[in-house]
Design an enzyme around this catalytic site. Sequence first.
Site, PDB file in Angstrom:
ATOM      1  N   ASP A 162      11.528   1.003   4.072  1.00  0.00           N
ATOM      2  CA  ASP A 162      12.392  -0.005   4.699  1.00  0.00           C
ATOM      3  C   ASP A 162      11.646  -1.333   4.858  1.00  0.00           C
ATOM      4  OD1 ASP A 162      10.730   1.338   6.478  1.00  0.00           O
ATOM      5  OD2 ASP A 162      12.177   1.361   8.125  1.00  0.00           O
ATOM      6  N   GLY A 217       6.129   1.923   4.712  1.00  0.00           N
ATOM      7  CA  GLY A 217       7.516   2.403   4.805  1.00  0.00           C
ATOM      8  C   GLY A 217       8.429   1.708   3.808  1.00  0.00           C
ATOM      9  N   TYR A 255       0.840  -1.206   0.000  1.00  0.00           N
ATOM     10  CA  TYR A 255       0.000   0.000   0.000  1.00  0.00           C
ATOM     11  C   TYR A 255       0.874   1.254   0.000  1.00  0.00           C
ATOM     12  CZ  TYR A 255       0.866  -0.321   5.065  1.00  0.00           C
ATOM     13  OH  TYR A 255       1.468  -0.417   6.300  1.00  0.00           O
ATOM     14  N   THR A 286       6.135  -6.738  39.808  1.00  0.00           N
ATOM     15  CA  THR A 286       5.718  -5.729  38.820  1.00  0.00           C
ATOM     16  C   THR A 286       6.609  -5.781  37.577  1.00  0.00           C
ATOM     17  OG1 THR A 286       4.920  -4.292  40.578  1.00  0.00           O
ATOM     18  CG2 THR A 286       5.327  -3.257  38.446  1.00  0.00           C
TER      19      THR A 286
END
Length: 205
Positions: free
Chosen positions: A74, A72, A68, A144
């Site tokens: 790259d 990008g 599309y 966490t």
Amino acid sequence: MLLADIGNTRIHIYNGKEVIHLSHEEAIEKYRDKKLQYITVKHQLKEKLNGLKNWTDVSDRIVLENSYDTMGIDRRALCLSHKNGIFVSAGSAITVDVVEGGVYQGGFLLPGLKVYIKAYGAISPALESKLNLNVSLDRLPKTTKDGISFGIIASIKMLIEKYQSDKQLYISGGDGEFLSSLFDNVLFDETLIFQGIKNALEKTH
């Protein structure tokens, strides 16, 4: 002939043997008089690059069937390195693209590992953390730091695996070596983008 992939923060130069990573300023200073073909996503540099008479922008020759318009350059080059597979670039963003028979099938983008970690810190200072690359994905975490690391790494792994099935996985980029350790049927190679550029240039020669 030198090939260059000009990214948002660095210029990656391939001399046929190895990839050299330099800042924009360093690369331009060091290679300004060398013959070099490049692709670039850094449009702010265009004017400076146009002033380098030995440097040639070959971006318009990187043609990936069925891709599309805003994809990008790259990513397109990476996808042209092989005719079939899943192509992952693990940098400031993680891009995942599927190619079958040289035709682009689609893909998706995820934040890069550093961006994920930053995002947790933006939610709350209590969630500021470093990534534990060795976190076990076989059991639920109890800290966490590990909870955050598990959430980031497991979600990337599961989403890529969903589309991998028996396809060969090709990975490049700064965090590519780590990501490649999470999968089977995988090849990490930082020259993939340059292989794609070479294939495109040979096709349009």
